[in-house]
Design a protein around this motif. Sequence first.
Motif: not given
Length: 438
Positions: A27, A32-37, A78, A99
């Motif tokens: 990712i 793909i930016d899903c840093k909080n996840f 975050y 990320m």
Amino acid sequence: MQFNSKLKTNYLKGVLIFTLIFFVLIINYLSIDCKNFIGILVLIVDIYSIIRYKKNNMLLFVFLALTYFDYSFLISKYLSTTSNLTSVYEQLKYSNSLMISVSLVFIFHLILLLFIDSKKCINSDNTYVFNEIVNNSKKYILVLTLITAAIIIVLFDYFFLHLLSFSRAMYEYLLIFFVFGFYYSKKTNNKLFRNILFIIMLISTAINMYEGARIISLQPIIAYFFIWYENKIDSKKIFLVFVIGIIVFTAFGLYGDYLDYGLDISNLNSKVIIDTFLDRKFSLDTSISSYWTGLTYIELTNIIPFSDRISNFIQYITIYALKGTSSSYEQLYFLSRKYYVHYYGGYITSYFYYWFGWFGVFIIGLYIGKLMKLTSKLNPSSSDFQKLLVIYFVATLPRWYLYYPVTLFRGMLIFIIIYVIFNILLGNKANNSERKTQ
């Protein structure tokens, strides 16, 4: 049957971990930016580690500390926001830095889990690692005298005289002498030297706290309690002391801030401390500041050529490891301050990403993982070297995780040199008799 079941469990564990690592790398590659996840996954792994290894006091402390450090930066940027250092994030020039940074932390913790076997890291209620196993011989008294004298001379000069040119460098690694002193005094049940070293530690801690220095004061305290109070420590007490420690160190952190900014100390009261806790959502300002500095190292990879970064690492483990601050080595935080405003330190994963890119997190993960495995296997029959090394590793945790990895390289080199010197002074005969006793 039991062996096959254990093999199957370890296999599934390995497959899951490598799948998660591969997923995070993919990712990031796809931007793909899903840093909080990923931040949530970091906390899940941290909490899992606490529960999984709660029966081993040292590992429990390590994972409690790592969880708190990680929670602090996650809640500040975050999963939520806190007021401290909010504006500095505006300096970020590359959209993927946040990320990448949280992904590095997640992969690092996953790698650690590969090395620890929970079945081999449970403390027995009747078996303690740091038992008295030798008589209080003259050789040990000589070594303890040398250790105590060295600590007193360095501390007195560092705090008051400032005559020795190397006292600052010695002070940085004075923890090593405290570790050896506490260990040998416990091993020989020498309460005189134990009390002397304890008083010196309290005086040093008081002066450091007064000057606003926290982490450097915490290290010998960690070593002392794990060595001398091993039989009185359990998971509940570790949790309790950890919470109290957070409150105390936050208060002294505010005190240090007041000193740095020339504010009126008389205005620092319980209301200010409570409001600060609530405002920061119980996070550690040091962890947040350190994480920000680490982000600048990640950003630097877009500016500094890879060949220069590799050269910096080679100098770090050669020139700097041997000569320290007297060498020509340019510290990474000084280099970073040419481009960004920060307050030094840096997450360990960011250092290795700067030096090696994504491969760097695997290098440091393997190194720390091996030390974690050594910690999990510690038992009464472990060698002196292993026991001393584990204590030094655990006590320096806040230093190498949040500030800089110097304790893992130059510190380890100095540690080994001191161990060899003391081992020679104690003599082979003493060592042989210890092995027979064990």
